[in-house]
Scaffold this motif. Structure first.
Motif, PDB file in Angstrom:
ATOM      1  N   ALA A 191       0.858  -1.191   0.000  1.00 60.42           N
ATOM      2  CA  ALA A 191       0.000   0.000   0.000  1.00 60.42           C
ATOM      3  C   ALA A 191       0.891   1.237   0.000  1.00 60.42           C
ATOM      4  O   ALA A 191       1.646   1.457   0.955  1.00 60.42           O
ATOM      5  N   PHE A 192       0.818   2.028  -1.065  1.00 57.04           N
ATOM      6  CA  PHE A 192       1.648   3.230  -1.191  1.00 57.04           C
ATOM      7  C   PHE A 192       0.798   4.478  -1.007  1.00 57.04           C
ATOM      8  O   PHE A 192      -0.341   4.552  -1.477  1.00 57.04           O
ATOM      9  N   THR A 193       1.387   5.457  -0.355  1.00 50.78           N
ATOM     10  CA  THR A 193       0.752   6.767  -0.165  1.00 50.78           C
ATOM     11  C   THR A 193       1.776   7.840  -0.526  1.00 50.78           C
ATOM     12  O   THR A 193       2.953   7.735  -0.165  1.00 50.78           O
ATOM     13  N   GLY A 194       1.305   8.871  -1.240  1.00 51.73           N
ATOM     14  CA  GLY A 194       2.208   9.955  -1.615  1.00 51.73           C
ATOM     15  C   GLY A 194       1.460  11.025  -2.373  1.00 51.73           C
ATOM     16  O   GLY A 194       0.262  11.245  -2.161  1.00 51.73           O
ATOM     17  N   VAL A 195       2.172  11.708  -3.239  1.00 55.11           N
ATOM     18  CA  VAL A 195       1.568  12.712  -4.110  1.00 55.11           C
ATOM     19  C   VAL A 195       1.805  12.255  -5.545  1.00 55.11           C
ATOM     20  O   VAL A 195       2.912  11.809  -5.897  1.00 55.11           O
ATOM     21  N   SER A 196       0.774  12.313  -6.360  1.00 56.39           N
ATOM     22  CA  SER A 196       0.945  11.856  -7.745  1.00 56.39           C
ATOM     23  C   SER A 196       1.953  12.761  -8.454  1.00 56.39           C
ATOM     24  O   SER A 196       2.072  13.958  -8.158  1.00 56.39           O
ATOM     25  N   LEU A 197       2.680  12.170  -9.372  1.00 54.87           N
ATOM     26  CA  LEU A 197       3.657  12.953 -10.130  1.00 54.87           C
ATOM     27  C   LEU A 197       2.955  14.066 -10.890  1.00 54.87           C
ATOM     28  O   LEU A 197       3.484  15.187 -11.003  1.00 54.87           O
ATOM     29  N   VAL A 256       4.080  23.123 -14.102  1.00 56.78           N
ATOM     30  CA  VAL A 256       4.228  22.383 -15.361  1.00 56.78           C
ATOM     31  C   VAL A 256       2.833  22.167 -15.937  1.00 56.78           C
ATOM     32  O   VAL A 256       1.962  21.575 -15.286  1.00 56.78           O
ATOM     33  N   ALA A 257       2.626  22.627 -17.153  1.00 59.52           N
ATOM     34  CA  ALA A 257       1.302  22.569 -17.774  1.00 59.52           C
ATOM     35  C   ALA A 257       0.922  21.142 -18.136  1.00 59.52           C
ATOM     36  O   ALA A 257       1.786  20.332 -18.516  1.00 59.52           O
ATOM     37  N   ASP A 258      -0.353  20.855 -18.017  1.00 63.70           N
ATOM     38  CA  ASP A 258      -0.879  19.548 -18.394  1.00 63.70           C
ATOM     39  C   ASP A 258      -0.643  19.325 -19.889  1.00 63.70           C
ATOM     40  O   ASP A 258      -0.930  20.188 -20.718  1.00 63.70           O
ATOM     41  N   VAL A 280       7.494  13.313 -19.397  1.00 60.81           N
ATOM     42  CA  VAL A 280       6.470  14.102 -18.708  1.00 60.81           C
ATOM     43  C   VAL A 280       5.088  13.520 -18.988  1.00 60.81           C
ATOM     44  O   VAL A 280       4.180  13.605 -18.149  1.00 60.81           O
ATOM     45  N   SER A 281       4.948  12.883 -20.124  1.00 54.24           N
ATOM     46  CA  SER A 281       3.656  12.288 -20.477  1.00 54.24           C
ATOM     47  C   SER A 281       3.250  11.162 -19.531  1.00 54.24           C
ATOM     48  O   SER A 281       2.081  10.761 -19.490  1.00 54.24           O
ATOM     49  N   ASP A 282       4.191  10.614 -18.747  1.00 52.61           N
ATOM     50  CA  ASP A 282       3.848   9.592 -17.750  1.00 52.61           C
ATOM     51  C   ASP A 282       3.040  10.187 -16.593  1.00 52.61           C
ATOM     52  O   ASP A 282       2.329   9.451 -15.891  1.00 52.61           O
ATOM     53  N   ALA A 283       3.167  11.490 -16.385  1.00 53.05           N
ATOM     54  CA  ALA A 283       2.526  12.151 -15.241  1.00 53.05           C
ATOM     55  C   ALA A 283       1.052  12.390 -15.554  1.00 53.05           C
ATOM     56  O   ALA A 283       0.629  13.497 -15.916  1.00 53.05           O
ATOM     57  N   THR A 284       0.270  11.334 -15.430  1.00 53.58           N
ATOM     58  CA  THR A 284      -1.159  11.412 -15.719  1.00 53.58           C
ATOM     59  C   THR A 284      -1.964  11.029 -14.489  1.00 53.58           C
ATOM     60  O   THR A 284      -1.432  10.450 -13.535  1.00 53.58           O
ATOM     61  N   SER A 285      -3.239  11.336 -14.518  1.00 48.42           N
ATOM     62  CA  SER A 285      -4.137  10.914 -13.448  1.00 48.42           C
ATOM     63  C   SER A 285      -4.168   9.392 -13.384  1.00 48.42           C
ATOM     64  O   SER A 285      -4.340   8.725 -14.414  1.00 48.42           O
ATOM     65  N   GLY A 286      -3.980   8.833 -12.197  1.00 51.91           N
ATOM     66  CA  GLY A 286      -3.919   7.390 -12.060  1.00 51.91           C
ATOM     67  C   GLY A 286      -2.573   6.802 -12.416  1.00 51.91           C
ATOM     68  O   GLY A 286      -2.423   5.576 -12.453  1.00 51.91           O
TER      69      GLY A 286
END
Length: 209
Positions: free
Chosen positions: A113-119, A128-130, A150-156
């Motif tokens: 179980a991981f907890t953190g802030v999404s990239l 950094v713009a979406d 940077v494209s890896d930084a998505t919701s989920g």
């Protein structure tokens, strides 16, 4: 008066060397009791000093650790201007939107179980713009570095984890920060390329164009 003195004179036979008639047993006992009182006072003073020395700085150290920067995010402007740097303590990372997921990894046993802030949330927080193109260079405390699109930084998508199974992660336990992907949620996350991006002991992120 000799009779009022403490008997600390011992003869060769360890008997009292005071003049005959002097009650040595009383004086020796009195001396022992007096010495014990002084010893107890020294012990009490030492314990108080240790408590003061160890107790107060401990709180100060804990506060210092929670306020210390553990992650630097640097942004390279497209126009070539000065590098923008943002520093985060653990508490500041905890104040950002919380991401959580359970997944197995190739480095651990069983579901974690991981907890953190999404990239994605972290990069958005520093401007950094979406949908922005480019790469993220993630560097560990031993200077090992990897490139993450940077494209890896998505919701989920991946997160910068600061807890595993409800506990903070030590350096020996791949902490204090670890970029992890929800490997079980999508087969595309279970590739050598993604595994190589899952850097632990994370210290710095640099976002370039």
């Amino acid at each position: 008066m000799p009779g009022a003195a403490v008997c600390d004179r011992l003869g060769p036979d360890q008997g009292c060397a005071w003049p005959q008639g002097h009650d040595c047993s009383t004086d020796r006992t009195g001396k022992r009791i007096d010495a014990m009182k002084h010893w107890h006072l020294h012990i009490a003073a030492l314990l108080a000093a240790v408590t003061l020395f160890c107790g107060l700085p401990s709180g100060a150290v804990q506060a210092s650790q929670s306020d210390a920067a553990v992650l630097t995010v640097a942004i390279k402007p497209a126009n070539g201007g000065d590098m923008q740097r943002h520093e985060f303590s653990i508490e500041e990372l905890r104040s950002l939107p919380v991401a959580q997921f359970d997944t197995r990894t190739i480095w651990t046993s069983g579901e974690q179980a991981f907890t953190g802030v999404s990239l994605a949330a972290l990069l958005a927080h520093v401007g950094v713009a979406d949908g922005q193109s480019g790469v993220v260079v993630a560097r560990a405390i031993n200077d090992y570095a990897v490139e993450i699109p940077v494209s890896d930084a998505t919701s989920g998508g991946p997160m910068v984890a600061y807890e595993r199974n409800g506990s903070s992660m030590s350096v020996r336990d791949k902490g204090p920060l670890w970029i992890v992907y929800p490997y079980d949620s999508d087969p595309t996350y279970r590739t050598e390329a993604v595994y190589s991006r899952s850097i632990w002991q994370l210290e710095e992120i640099t976002v370039g164009q």
